[in-house]
Write an enzyme that holds these catalytic residues in place. Sequence first.
Site, short mmCIF file in Angstrom:
data_model
loop_
_atom_site.label_atom_id
_atom_site.label_comp_id
_atom_site.label_asym_id
_atom_site.label_seq_id
_atom_site.Cartn_x
_atom_site.Cartn_y
_atom_site.Cartn_z
N TYR A 124 31.30 43.13 45.83
CA TYR A 124 31.07 44.57 45.79
C TYR A 124 29.61 44.92 46.10
CZ TYR A 124 35.43 46.57 43.95
OH TYR A 124 36.70 47.04 43.80
N LYS A 181 38.96 31.37 42.07
CA LYS A 181 39.61 30.78 43.24
C LYS A 181 38.78 29.54 43.58
CE LYS A 181 42.68 30.76 46.58
NZ LYS A 181 44.13 30.53 46.35
N ASP A 195 39.38 44.01 39.82
CA ASP A 195 39.85 45.28 40.35
C ASP A 195 41.35 45.20 40.63
OD1 ASP A 195 39.71 47.88 41.56
OD2 ASP A 195 39.76 46.90 43.53
N ASP A 199 45.59 33.74 42.55
CA ASP A 199 46.94 33.97 43.09
C ASP A 199 47.99 33.66 42.02
OD1 ASP A 199 46.12 31.31 43.28
OD2 ASP A 199 47.08 30.95 45.22
N ASP A 203 44.78 46.74 38.17
CA ASP A 203 45.82 47.67 38.66
C ASP A 203 47.21 47.09 38.42
OD1 ASP A 203 43.98 49.58 39.63
OD2 ASP A 203 45.20 49.93 41.42
#
Length: 353
Positions: free
Chosen positions: A137, A188, A244, A220, A248
Amino acid sequence: MGKKIAVLPGDGIGPEITAQAVRVIDALGLGISMAEAPVGGAGYDAAGDPLPAATLALCEASDAILFGAVGGPKYDALPRPMRPEQGLLRLRKHFDLYANLRPAIVYPELAHASSLKAEVVAGLDLLILRELTGDIYFGQPRGVRTNEAGEREGFDTMRYTESEIRRIAKTAFEAARKRSRRVCSVDKANVLETTQFWRDVVIDVHKDFTDIELSHMYVDNAAMQLVRNPKQFDVIVTGNMFGDILSDEASMLTGSIGMLPSASLNAKSFGMYEPIHGSAPDITGKGIANPLATILSAAMLLRYSLGEEAAAGRIEAAVRKVLAQGYRTADITEPGCRQVGTVAMGDAVLAAL
Ligand code: IPM
Ligand code: MG
């Protein structure tokens, strides 16, 4: 001296939902003063900047920020520095709000509203702790350039410093101590150097928290496990971008994104509090938006930045009560409920206080 809250309603449904949270804070009679200022598209309209200088000054002079939502189709074509989202990102960076707490709680009355089977989500109480001021970001360099082969390419930089990882890991272990003492760090590490480093540093910080169970999961797999068996998690700690996305996803476990509050804190417990949903241009001005995520954000504000634990508990109890009484906004409606609009939901919470 009385405490001060900067209220930044923002765009879309932002003004409608923050108005209800302001009523609830007022009704507690704590002598808190609140002042409003524009941010996001509203900031751009008022002062040509998504974070006007006067808005930032108001935040500087306050004990906490209550934030609505920003963004809307009207602003989509603006150059990036003028986009509404920049108001939010600049506030996070300016106040060093690195610890983003996104709790996902399934209220018994809403288990049926989830897109997953009720038995998979009933009783869920999960905390996603998202690092909020680093990662891809904010990493430099970034941009669009013409490469050596003469082709245009876009690029961003994922990066984390050791101190950034240490402080969020520490926050995660401390949060877990007040819960079920389990932290799952999501990365990851099988592909990305930055997140292998993240994992190594989290393991090192864990040496001071041996009473907490630490596990690691690739992002994942975590996305898959969140819909397969979300109740396996207590605290999930992860970087800015993975957080982020996963937050959601987690919101949908609870039935509606209109229910989820959040807190973004710095090392001094100064914080910005906002619903995790957006500005919802499609329902703006219709008076049907769910104000509960913002009202619950106000409860977090009282708890984490103003030290008003009892008042925070009163708001949360009032929200549980209105749900038990059958009050529902359109996003969580069901046959036989008392369907209400934004203001009437605020009225119900006030009556339940
Ligand atoms: C969030 C939002 C923001 C983010 C946007 C509006 C910049 O999606 O708070 O999750 O990506 O952090
Ligand atoms: Mg998001």
